[in-house]
Scaffold this motif. Sequence first.
Motif, short mmCIF file in Angstrom:
data_model
loop_
_atom_site.label_atom_id
_atom_site.label_comp_id
_atom_site.label_asym_id
_atom_site.label_seq_id
_atom_site.Cartn_x
_atom_site.Cartn_y
_atom_site.Cartn_z
N ASP A 1 -122.29 32.58 -44.50
CA ASP A 1 -122.18 31.15 -44.71
C ASP A 1 -123.56 30.55 -44.97
OD1 ASP A 1 -119.49 30.13 -44.49
OD2 ASP A 1 -119.52 30.82 -42.41
N ALA A 2 -123.68 29.78 -46.03
CA ALA A 2 -124.89 28.97 -46.22
C ALA A 2 -124.72 27.64 -45.51
CB ALA A 2 -125.15 28.76 -47.71
N VAL A 3 -123.52 27.10 -45.62
CA VAL A 3 -123.15 25.83 -44.98
C VAL A 3 -121.78 26.03 -44.35
CG1 VAL A 3 -122.62 23.39 -45.35
CG2 VAL A 3 -124.38 24.48 -46.74
N SER A 4 -121.60 25.54 -43.13
CA SER A 4 -120.27 25.62 -42.53
C SER A 4 -120.09 24.45 -41.58
CB SER A 4 -120.08 26.94 -41.77
OG SER A 4 -121.03 27.06 -40.73
N GLY A 5 -118.86 24.00 -41.49
CA GLY A 5 -118.61 22.88 -40.59
C GLY A 5 -117.21 22.34 -40.74
N ARG A 6 -117.10 21.04 -40.55
CA ARG A 6 -115.79 20.40 -40.48
C ARG A 6 -115.84 19.05 -41.17
NH1 ARG A 6 -112.98 18.64 -34.85
NH2 ARG A 6 -114.61 17.09 -35.06
N ALA A 7 -114.75 18.67 -41.75
CA ALA A 7 -114.64 17.34 -42.37
C ALA A 7 -113.33 16.70 -41.97
CB ALA A 7 -114.71 17.46 -43.89
N THR A 8 -113.33 15.38 -41.93
CA THR A 8 -112.08 14.65 -41.76
C THR A 8 -111.95 13.65 -42.90
OG1 THR A 8 -113.10 12.99 -40.31
CG2 THR A 8 -112.02 14.87 -39.25
N VAL A 9 -110.72 13.49 -43.39
CA VAL A 9 -110.50 12.62 -44.54
C VAL A 9 -109.07 12.08 -44.47
CG1 VAL A 9 -109.88 14.63 -45.97
CG2 VAL A 9 -110.59 12.50 -47.07
N ALA A 10 -108.92 10.84 -44.87
CA ALA A 10 -107.58 10.25 -44.91
C ALA A 10 -106.79 10.87 -46.07
CB ALA A 10 -107.66 8.74 -45.08
N LEU A 11 -105.49 11.03 -45.89
CA LEU A 11 -104.68 11.64 -46.93
C LEU A 11 -104.09 10.62 -47.89
CD1 LEU A 11 -102.84 14.55 -45.07
CD2 LEU A 11 -104.82 14.64 -46.59
N GLU A 12 -104.07 9.36 -47.52
CA GLU A 12 -103.55 8.33 -48.44
C GLU A 12 -104.11 6.98 -48.08
OE1 GLU A 12 -99.34 8.16 -45.94
OE2 GLU A 12 -99.32 8.43 -48.09
N THR B 1 -120.02 30.04 -53.16
CA THR B 1 -118.61 29.67 -53.37
C THR B 1 -118.19 28.71 -52.27
OG1 THR B 1 -118.17 31.85 -54.32
CG2 THR B 1 -116.27 30.54 -53.64
N THR B 2 -117.69 27.56 -52.67
CA THR B 2 -117.24 26.59 -51.67
C THR B 2 -115.85 26.99 -51.16
OG1 THR B 2 -116.18 25.13 -53.28
CG2 THR B 2 -118.52 24.75 -52.83
N TYR B 3 -115.56 26.58 -49.94
CA TYR B 3 -114.24 26.88 -49.38
C TYR B 3 -113.83 25.77 -48.42
CZ TYR B 3 -116.70 28.30 -45.14
OH TYR B 3 -117.50 28.30 -44.02
N GLY B 4 -112.56 25.70 -48.17
CA GLY B 4 -112.07 24.72 -47.20
C GLY B 4 -110.61 24.96 -46.90
N GLU B 5 -110.19 24.52 -45.74
CA GLU B 5 -108.80 24.65 -45.34
C GLU B 5 -108.44 23.50 -44.40
OE1 GLU B 5 -107.75 28.41 -43.64
OE2 GLU B 5 -105.83 27.67 -42.86
N ILE B 6 -107.29 22.93 -44.59
CA ILE B 6 -106.82 21.90 -43.67
C ILE B 6 -106.35 22.59 -42.39
CG2 ILE B 6 -105.10 20.09 -43.27
CD1 ILE B 6 -105.11 19.56 -46.29
N THR B 7 -106.94 22.20 -41.29
CA THR B 7 -106.59 22.86 -40.02
C THR B 7 -105.73 21.96 -39.13
OG1 THR B 7 -108.65 22.06 -39.05
CG2 THR B 7 -108.66 24.29 -40.01
N GLY B 8 -105.63 20.70 -39.46
CA GLY B 8 -104.81 19.82 -38.65
C GLY B 8 -104.57 18.49 -39.33
N ILE B 9 -103.45 17.87 -38.99
CA ILE B 9 -103.10 16.54 -39.49
C ILE B 9 -102.84 15.66 -38.27
CG2 ILE B 9 -101.49 15.19 -40.86
CD1 ILE B 9 -102.75 17.19 -42.66
N SER B 10 -103.41 14.48 -38.30
CA SER B 10 -103.19 13.58 -37.16
C SER B 10 -103.11 12.15 -37.67
CB SER B 10 -104.33 13.72 -36.14
OG SER B 10 -105.56 13.38 -36.76
N GLU B 11 -102.71 11.26 -36.78
CA GLU B 11 -102.65 9.85 -37.15
C GLU B 11 -103.67 9.09 -36.32
OE1 GLU B 11 -98.77 8.13 -37.11
OE2 GLU B 11 -99.55 6.08 -37.33
N GLU B 12 -104.50 8.31 -37.00
CA GLU B 12 -105.51 7.51 -36.33
C GLU B 12 -105.49 6.11 -36.93
OE1 GLU B 12 -109.42 9.29 -36.39
OE2 GLU B 12 -108.59 11.28 -36.04
#
Lengths: 139, 137
Positions: free
Chosen positions: A128-139, A98-109
Amino acid sequence: MTTNNSHRSAGDVLTGFERQITQDRVDAYAEASGDHNPIHLNEEYASTTQFGTRIAHGMLSLALVTEMLASEFPDTWHDGGKLKVRFSAPVFPGEIVTTYGEITGISEEDGQIIATCTIGCKKTDGTDAVSGRATVALE
Amino acid sequence: MTVPLISTATVGHEFGPYDVTIPTERANAYAKAVGGAESPDYGDSLAPTMVVAAALTELIEDLGLFSGGLQTIHAGQEVSWTRPVKIGEKLDAIGRLAANSVRRGNHFATVSVSYKDSTGSEIGTSSTTIIVIGEES
Protein backbone atom coordinates in the motif's frame (compact mmCIF):
# COMPACT_ATOMS: atom_id res chain seq x y z
CA MET A 1 -25.82 14.69 -14.67
CA THR A 2 -26.74 12.98 -11.43
CA THR A 3 -25.78 9.49 -10.42
CA ASN A 4 -28.04 7.34 -8.30
CA ASN A 5 -25.96 5.53 -5.71
CA SER A 6 -28.88 4.63 -3.45
CA HIS A 7 -28.67 0.97 -4.54
CA ARG A 8 -25.10 0.59 -3.24
CA SER A 9 -24.48 -1.87 -0.45
CA ALA A 10 -21.73 -3.21 1.75
CA GLY A 11 -19.34 -5.36 -0.23
CA ASP A 12 -19.59 -3.26 -3.40
CA VAL A 13 -16.17 -2.79 -4.91
CA LEU A 14 -15.26 0.66 -6.22
CA THR A 15 -13.85 0.91 -9.72
CA GLY A 16 -10.12 1.47 -9.38
CA PHE A 17 -7.65 2.42 -12.06
CA GLU A 18 -3.95 2.26 -12.78
CA ARG A 19 -1.74 5.28 -13.17
CA GLN A 20 1.98 5.52 -13.85
CA ILE A 21 3.48 8.22 -11.66
CA THR A 22 5.93 9.74 -14.08
CA GLN A 23 8.35 12.49 -13.16
CA ASP A 24 6.31 14.76 -15.48
CA ARG A 25 3.31 14.16 -13.25
CA VAL A 26 5.38 14.90 -10.15
CA ASP A 27 6.68 18.11 -11.73
CA ALA A 28 3.13 19.15 -12.63
CA TYR A 29 1.95 18.39 -9.11
CA ALA A 30 4.71 20.61 -7.73
CA GLU A 31 3.36 23.43 -9.91
CA ALA A 32 -0.19 22.76 -8.81
CA SER A 33 0.51 22.52 -5.09
CA GLY A 34 3.43 24.92 -4.83
CA ASP A 35 5.42 22.15 -3.11
CA HIS A 36 8.84 22.36 -4.75
CA ASN A 37 10.62 20.34 -2.08
CA PRO A 38 13.81 19.02 -3.76
CA ILE A 39 13.08 15.50 -2.55
CA HIS A 40 10.43 15.43 -5.28
CA LEU A 41 12.27 17.33 -7.99
CA ASN A 42 16.07 17.29 -7.59
CA GLU A 43 17.71 13.90 -8.15
CA GLU A 44 21.08 15.05 -6.81
CA TYR A 45 19.52 16.18 -3.55
CA ALA A 46 17.17 13.21 -3.34
CA SER A 47 20.09 10.79 -3.70
CA THR A 48 21.35 12.01 -0.31
CA THR A 49 18.09 11.21 1.46
CA GLN A 50 16.95 7.98 3.04
CA PHE A 51 15.06 7.16 -0.17
CA GLY A 52 18.11 7.45 -2.41
CA THR A 53 16.11 8.97 -5.25
CA ARG A 54 13.19 11.29 -5.91
CA ILE A 55 9.77 10.39 -4.52
CA ALA A 56 6.31 11.53 -5.56
CA HIS A 57 4.30 13.79 -3.30
CA GLY A 58 2.14 11.71 -0.98
CA MET A 59 -0.73 14.04 -1.82
CA LEU A 60 -0.38 13.09 -5.48
CA SER A 61 -1.08 9.46 -4.63
CA LEU A 62 -3.96 10.57 -2.43
CA ALA A 63 -5.29 12.71 -5.27
CA LEU A 64 -5.61 9.57 -7.40
CA VAL A 65 -7.64 7.91 -4.67
CA THR A 66 -9.95 10.91 -4.50
CA GLU A 67 -10.34 10.80 -8.31
CA MET A 68 -11.77 7.33 -7.83
CA LEU A 69 -14.13 8.59 -5.12
CA ALA A 70 -15.23 11.56 -7.24
CA SER A 71 -15.96 9.22 -10.13
CA GLU A 72 -17.91 6.77 -8.00
CA PHE A 73 -19.84 9.42 -6.06
CA PRO A 74 -19.91 12.45 -8.40
CA ASP A 75 -22.85 14.16 -6.71
CA THR A 76 -21.76 13.81 -3.11
CA TRP A 77 -18.02 13.28 -2.71
CA HIS A 78 -17.20 17.00 -2.78
CA ASP A 79 -20.27 17.77 -0.72
CA GLY A 80 -19.73 16.14 2.65
CA GLY A 81 -17.08 13.52 1.88
CA LYS A 82 -14.47 12.66 4.50
CA LEU A 83 -11.30 10.61 4.42
CA LYS A 84 -8.54 9.53 6.74
CA VAL A 85 -5.44 7.86 5.33
CA ARG A 86 -1.90 6.97 6.14
CA PHE A 87 0.97 7.09 3.71
CA SER A 88 2.60 3.70 4.05
CA ALA A 89 5.27 3.63 1.38
CA PRO A 90 6.90 6.13 -0.96
CA VAL A 91 6.08 6.06 -4.68
CA PHE A 92 9.04 6.54 -6.96
CA PRO A 93 8.73 8.19 -10.38
CA GLY A 94 8.06 5.54 -13.00
CA GLU A 95 6.09 3.30 -10.66
CA ILE A 96 2.52 2.28 -11.39
CA VAL A 97 -0.11 2.51 -8.68
CA THR A 98 -3.63 1.10 -8.69
CA THR A 99 -6.44 2.67 -6.70
CA TYR A 100 -8.90 0.47 -4.85
CA GLY A 101 -11.92 0.78 -2.64
CA GLU A 102 -14.80 -1.17 -1.18
CA ILE A 103 -17.95 -0.18 0.65
CA THR A 104 -17.72 -1.80 4.06
CA GLY A 105 -20.84 -0.41 5.66
CA ILE A 106 -23.99 1.65 5.14
CA SER A 107 -25.49 3.74 7.89
CA GLU A 108 -27.89 6.60 8.41
CA GLU A 109 -26.67 9.87 9.91
CA ASP A 110 -28.81 12.98 10.24
CA GLY A 111 -31.25 11.65 7.67
CA GLN A 112 -28.54 10.87 5.12
CA ILE A 113 -27.48 7.43 3.93
CA ILE A 114 -23.72 7.24 4.39
CA ALA A 115 -21.32 4.70 2.93
CA THR A 116 -18.10 3.85 4.73
CA CYS A 117 -15.37 2.63 2.39
CA THR A 118 -11.89 1.24 2.67
CA ILE A 119 -9.74 3.10 0.16
CA GLY A 120 -6.17 3.31 -1.00
CA CYS A 121 -3.69 2.69 -3.76
CA LYS A 122 -1.21 -0.12 -4.14
CA LYS A 123 2.11 -0.42 -5.90
CA THR A 124 2.75 -3.26 -8.33
CA ASP A 125 4.49 -5.28 -5.62
CA GLY A 126 1.26 -5.22 -3.65
CA THR A 127 2.34 -2.80 -0.94
CA ASP A 128 0.00 0.00 0.00
CA ALA A 129 1.22 3.49 -0.83
CA VAL A 130 -1.92 5.02 0.67
CA SER A 131 -4.54 3.27 2.77
CA GLY A 132 -7.43 4.37 4.89
CA ARG A 133 -11.11 5.00 5.06
CA ALA A 134 -13.65 7.36 3.54
CA THR A 135 -17.24 8.21 4.25
CA VAL A 136 -19.59 9.65 1.65
CA ALA A 137 -23.31 10.24 1.30
CA LEU A 138 -25.02 7.99 -1.23
CA GLU A 139 -27.67 10.50 -2.34
CA MET B 1 21.65 26.89 11.44
CA THR B 2 18.26 28.45 12.18
CA VAL B 3 16.16 26.35 14.53
CA PRO B 4 13.00 25.29 12.65
CA LEU B 5 9.71 26.36 14.16
CA ILE B 6 8.65 22.73 14.56
CA SER B 7 11.31 22.41 17.26
CA THR B 8 9.99 25.28 19.34
CA ALA B 9 6.28 25.66 18.58
CA THR B 10 3.86 24.52 21.24
CA VAL B 11 0.48 22.89 20.80
CA GLY B 12 -2.06 25.56 19.98
CA HIS B 13 0.35 27.58 17.85
CA GLU B 14 -1.60 29.12 14.97
CA PHE B 15 -0.50 29.37 11.36
CA GLY B 16 -1.79 31.64 8.64
CA PRO B 17 -4.26 32.66 7.50
CA TYR B 18 -3.00 31.53 4.11
CA ASP B 19 -4.66 32.54 0.89
CA VAL B 20 -5.28 29.19 -0.82
CA THR B 21 -7.23 30.52 -3.76
CA ILE B 22 -6.43 28.22 -6.69
CA PRO B 23 -6.19 29.98 -10.08
CA THR B 24 -6.88 28.31 -13.42
CA GLU B 25 -3.19 27.71 -14.19
CA ARG B 26 -2.71 25.67 -11.04
CA ALA B 27 -5.94 23.77 -11.62
CA ASN B 28 -4.64 22.91 -15.08
CA ALA B 29 -1.34 21.74 -13.59
CA TYR B 30 -3.30 19.54 -11.18
CA ALA B 31 -5.22 18.00 -14.08
CA LYS B 32 -1.92 17.32 -15.86
CA ALA B 33 -0.48 15.69 -12.74
CA VAL B 34 -3.44 13.60 -11.75
CA GLY B 35 -5.70 13.28 -14.76
CA GLY B 36 -6.38 10.37 -17.05
CA ALA B 37 -9.09 8.70 -19.07
CA GLU B 38 -11.00 7.78 -15.90
CA SER B 39 -10.94 11.29 -14.40
CA PRO B 40 -14.24 12.84 -13.43
CA ASP B 41 -15.32 16.09 -15.02
CA TYR B 42 -14.90 18.75 -12.33
CA GLY B 43 -16.28 21.51 -14.52
CA ASP B 44 -15.38 24.79 -12.86
CA SER B 45 -14.78 23.10 -9.49
CA LEU B 46 -11.64 21.81 -7.80
CA ALA B 47 -10.65 18.64 -6.04
CA PRO B 48 -10.56 19.67 -2.35
CA THR B 49 -7.28 17.79 -1.83
CA MET B 50 -5.65 20.37 -4.07
CA VAL B 51 -6.65 23.13 -1.67
CA VAL B 52 -5.33 21.00 1.20
CA ALA B 53 -2.03 20.52 -0.65
CA ALA B 54 -1.71 24.28 -1.18
CA ALA B 55 -2.20 24.90 2.54
CA LEU B 56 0.21 22.11 3.42
CA THR B 57 2.92 23.73 1.34
CA GLU B 58 2.53 26.96 3.32
CA LEU B 59 2.54 25.06 6.61
CA ILE B 60 5.70 23.15 5.77
CA GLU B 61 7.39 26.39 4.83
CA ASP B 62 6.36 28.04 8.11
CA LEU B 63 7.40 25.00 10.14
CA GLY B 64 10.88 25.42 8.67
CA LEU B 65 10.87 22.03 6.97
CA PHE B 66 11.99 23.19 3.52
CA SER B 67 15.33 24.39 4.87
CA GLY B 68 18.26 22.95 6.77
CA GLY B 69 18.27 19.56 5.08
CA LEU B 70 15.54 18.13 7.32
CA GLN B 71 13.99 14.92 6.03
CA THR B 72 10.25 15.02 6.40
CA ILE B 73 7.70 12.26 5.92
CA HIS B 74 4.04 12.96 5.33
CA ALA B 75 2.63 10.17 7.50
CA GLY B 76 -1.10 10.77 7.58
CA GLN B 77 -3.88 12.94 6.24
CA GLU B 78 -7.50 13.62 7.05
CA VAL B 79 -9.80 15.72 4.87
CA SER B 80 -13.46 16.66 5.10
CA TRP B 81 -15.39 18.98 2.84
CA THR B 82 -18.90 20.40 3.00
CA ARG B 83 -19.35 21.79 -0.50
CA PRO B 84 -17.57 22.00 -3.86
CA VAL B 85 -14.95 24.72 -4.38
CA LYS B 86 -14.77 26.80 -7.55
CA ILE B 87 -11.58 27.54 -9.42
CA GLY B 88 -10.50 31.04 -8.38
CA GLU B 89 -12.77 31.10 -5.33
CA LYS B 90 -11.25 33.08 -2.45
CA LEU B 91 -10.37 30.73 0.37
CA ASP B 92 -8.31 31.17 3.51
CA ALA B 93 -6.67 28.41 5.52
CA ILE B 94 -5.92 28.74 9.22
CA GLY B 95 -3.72 26.12 10.85
CA ARG B 96 -3.29 25.06 14.44
CA LEU B 97 -0.60 22.81 15.86
CA ALA B 98 -2.63 19.99 17.40
CA ALA B 99 0.25 17.75 18.55
CA ASN B 100 4.02 18.03 18.70
CA SER B 101 6.34 15.49 20.28
CA VAL B 102 9.71 13.79 19.94
CA ARG B 103 9.90 10.00 20.07
CA ARG B 104 13.14 8.08 19.61
CA GLY B 105 14.76 11.12 18.06
CA ASN B 106 12.02 11.64 15.48
CA HIS B 107 9.67 14.60 15.61
CA PHE B 108 5.91 13.97 15.23
CA ALA B 109 3.66 16.93 14.52
CA THR B 110 -0.03 17.17 13.65
CA VAL B 111 -1.49 20.35 12.22
CA SER B 112 -5.24 20.89 11.91
CA VAL B 113 -6.47 23.32 9.29
CA SER B 114 -9.79 25.09 8.82
CA TYR B 115 -10.76 26.39 5.35
CA LYS B 116 -13.05 29.39 5.17
CA ASP B 117 -14.77 31.07 2.26
CA SER B 118 -15.20 34.79 1.71
CA THR B 119 -18.18 34.87 4.07
CA GLY B 120 -16.11 33.36 6.87
CA SER B 121 -17.97 30.06 6.74
CA GLU B 122 -15.95 26.92 7.28
CA ILE B 123 -16.24 24.72 4.20
CA GLY B 124 -13.60 22.13 5.00
CA THR B 125 -11.07 20.85 7.48
CA SER B 126 -7.90 18.84 7.29
CA SER B 127 -5.38 17.31 9.64
CA THR B 128 -1.83 16.46 8.60
CA THR B 129 0.66 14.34 10.50
CA ILE B 130 4.32 14.91 9.70
CA ILE B 131 7.41 13.04 10.90
CA VAL B 132 10.79 14.73 10.84
CA ILE B 133 13.51 12.11 10.84
CA GLY B 134 16.22 12.50 13.44
CA GLU B 135 15.16 16.00 14.39
CA GLU B 136 16.19 16.79 17.96
CA SER B 137 14.07 19.14 20.02
